[in-house]
Design a protein around this motif. Structure first.
Motif, PDB file in Angstrom:
ATOM      1  N   GLY A   1       0.832  -1.165  -0.035  1.00 45.70           N
ATOM      2  CA  GLY A   1      -0.057  -0.023  -0.052  1.00 45.70           C
ATOM      3  C   GLY A   1       0.804   1.223   0.225  1.00 45.70           C
ATOM      4  O   GLY A   1       0.509   2.154  -0.627  1.00 45.70           O
ATOM      5  N   ALA A   2       1.819   1.026   0.956  1.00 51.63           N
ATOM      6  CA  ALA A   2       2.691   2.593   0.818  1.00 51.63           C
ATOM      7  C   ALA A   2       3.368   2.806  -0.426  1.00 51.63           C
ATOM      8  O   ALA A   2       3.551   3.872  -1.020  1.00 51.63           O
ATOM      9  CB  ALA A   2       3.972   2.162   1.895  1.00 51.63           C
ATOM     10  N   LEU A   3       3.683   1.890  -1.368  1.00 48.76           N
ATOM     11  CA  LEU A   3       4.416   1.673  -2.639  1.00 48.76           C
ATOM     12  C   LEU A   3       3.096   1.813  -3.771  1.00 48.76           C
ATOM     13  O   LEU A   3       3.713   2.019  -4.913  1.00 48.76           O
ATOM     14  CB  LEU A   3       5.241   0.514  -2.844  1.00 48.76           C
ATOM     15  CG  LEU A   3       6.519   0.710  -2.120  1.00 48.76           C
ATOM     16  CD1 LEU A   3       7.101  -0.978  -1.842  1.00 48.76           C
ATOM     17  CD2 LEU A   3       7.454   1.708  -2.515  1.00 48.76           C
ATOM     18  N   SER A   4       1.904   1.808  -3.573  1.00 43.31           N
ATOM     19  CA  SER A   4       0.726   1.758  -4.337  1.00 43.31           C
ATOM     20  C   SER A   4       1.049   0.719  -5.600  1.00 43.31           C
ATOM     21  O   SER A   4       0.914   0.928  -6.716  1.00 43.31           O
ATOM     22  CB  SER A   4       0.966   3.211  -4.942  1.00 43.31           C
ATOM     23  OG  SER A   4       0.787   4.279  -3.964  1.00 43.31           O
ATOM     24  N   ILE A   5       1.196  -0.488  -5.112  1.00 44.57           N
ATOM     25  CA  ILE A   5       1.096  -1.720  -5.844  1.00 44.57           C
ATOM     26  C   ILE A   5       0.637  -2.622  -5.404  1.00 44.57           C
ATOM     27  O   ILE A   5       0.437  -2.936  -4.138  1.00 44.57           O
ATOM     28  CB  ILE A   5       2.651  -1.793  -6.573  1.00 44.57           C
ATOM     29  CG1 ILE A   5       2.704  -2.952  -7.397  1.00 44.57           C
ATOM     30  CG2 ILE A   5       3.472  -2.500  -4.933  1.00 44.57           C
ATOM     31  CD1 ILE A   5       4.200  -3.588  -7.912  1.00 44.57           C
ATOM     32  N   PRO A   6      -0.479  -3.556  -6.184  1.00 41.04           N
ATOM     33  CA  PRO A   6      -1.239  -4.566  -5.487  1.00 41.04           C
ATOM     34  C   PRO A   6      -0.205  -5.592  -5.221  1.00 41.04           C
ATOM     35  O   PRO A   6       0.813  -6.084  -5.587  1.00 41.04           O
ATOM     36  CB  PRO A   6      -1.889  -5.139  -6.686  1.00 41.04           C
ATOM     37  CG  PRO A   6      -1.893  -4.032  -7.697  1.00 41.04           C
ATOM     38  CD  PRO A   6      -0.834  -3.321  -7.543  1.00 41.04           C
ATOM     39  N   ALA A   7      -0.564  -6.120  -3.894  1.00 42.36           N
ATOM     40  CA  ALA A   7       0.002  -7.249  -3.247  1.00 42.36           C
ATOM     41  C   ALA A   7      -0.234  -8.526  -3.872  1.00 42.36           C
ATOM     42  O   ALA A   7      -1.561  -8.773  -4.181  1.00 42.36           O
ATOM     43  CB  ALA A   7       0.003  -7.475  -1.891  1.00 42.36           C
TER      44      ALA A   7
END
Length: 366
Positions: A259-265
């Protein structure tokens, strides 16, 4: 009255945070010592001195040209190219001792040195060699293994006694910060991994091995601990474990990191970051060029941090990793009770790295 602090290893993950912190404090003059300049915004409260601490003659000359130094934060570190194997290497140990001695001896000889903060870590408890009892406590006898920590500590205790210098030894858990090219800063490895996965059209999958309990410490919190120790009588001559104050499991904090990197896990995908990132150095170079990042060379960006990430995520072994926890009761009882939520740490540090153009913003990824 203005005091002068010398921060050795100023371009590293701990040293850079210390420079940033002390540069903002009133009545402190800061000298940052390292071979590379730290990524700290210029101000009149600090200056950089380029210096190789392994060069004794250069250290003597540099110290002679400095103003009176009252305090030292020693965050310099020499690591071998094979990071984990190097922790048992006698040459690694002797070099780290020589670097500390080369700096502190001429400073002590000039007089005026009041306090030295020295870093150790959980390898003091043998965590890299065997299962440790938890939580590890500072009052335990030394773990019986060769380590440059013991060489540096014995030297510092001896010169401190002879020259009436105060000192404090800190044992942080895994340190996180926003430095580039550090030997052990998992933040750069995670950020580069996320950007490359986005460029490849892949989700941000957890790459590590088995789950185990760990503790983190934000380098900025550690810098605040240095400032506390500079003035606290209760810190003089003591050794303290330092952590954020909570515990974490990589797999459990992975959604917060994503979330902090704005990418889906994505779903977990076992891989070793050291090899994975090196094989995609050309992708990182392209990302860095398009986004105007400060370091397009992935080796210079990471140092040995990808190998360190593999070690800390248990990617280097198929066996379950035992918990590695330390007690922080002693430092809290001595008067330092600062703390930070580890998930908030990841959010704050990734935002700082994007602001410094170390990492691209994946919200507007190019």
């Amino acid at each position: 009255m203005t005091r002068s602090i010398l921060i050795a290893g100023a371009s590293g993950v701990v040293g850079q945070a210390a420079v940033e912190h002390f540069a903002k404090l009133p009545n402190w003059s800061t000298i940052a010592v390292s071979r590379r300049a730290p990524l700290v915004r210029a101000s009149r409260t600090w200056r950089h001195v380029a210096l190789d601490l392994a060069d004794a003659a250069a250290c003597r000359a540099a110290v002679a040209a400095m103003p009176r130094i009252t305090h030292v934060v020693y965050a310099a570190l020499y690591e071998k190219p094979a990071l984990v194997a190097g922790w048992r290497d006698p040459q690694q140990m002797s070099t780290n001792l020589a670097m500390l001695r080369n700096l502190v001896e001429p400073l002590a000889a000039l007089g005026g040195l009041e306090h030295v903060s020295l870093l150790q870590g959980t390898k003091a408890y043998g965590v890299h060699l065997h299962r440790i009892a938890v939580p590890a406590r500072e009052r335990w006898p030394r773990d019986d293994h060769a380590n440059f920590y013991w060489l540096q500590e014995d030297f510092l205790r001896d010169i401190a006694m002879r020259k009436n210098i105060g000192f404090t030894i800190f044992r942080p858990q895994i340190v996180f910060g926003d430095a580039v090219g550090a030997a052990m800063n998992i933040m750069t490895a995670l950020g580069a991994y996320a950007a490359i996965r986005r460029a490849e059209g892949l989700s941000f999958s957890y790459p590590g091995g088995s789950d185990y309990l760990l503790e983190a410490v934000d380098a900025r919190l550690l810098a605040r601990a240095f400032a506390w120790a500079a003035d606290a009588p209760a810190a003089r001559g003591e050794t303290f474990n330092v952590t954020n104050g909570d515990v974490f499991v990589w797999r459990n904090v992975w959604p917060a990191i994503a979330g902090a990197l704005s990418i889906p896990a994505g779903e977990p995908e076992a891989l070793r970051l050291a090899g994975y990132l090196q094989e995609r150095a050309h992708i990182w170079r392209s990302i860095a060029k398009r986004n105007g990042l400060v370091e397009p060379d992935i080796e210079k960006l990471l140092g040995r941090s990808a190998e360190y990430a593999d070690y800390c995520m248990a990617s280097l072994t198929d066996r379950p990793a035992p918990p590695a926890l330390v007690s922080t009761i002693k430092i809290r009882q001595a008067g330092f009770g600062d703390c930070i939520d580890t998930e908030d740490m990841f959010r704050d540090l990734f935002a700082a790295m994007i602001d410094k153009r170390i990492l691209p913003s994946l919200r507007s990824f190019a």
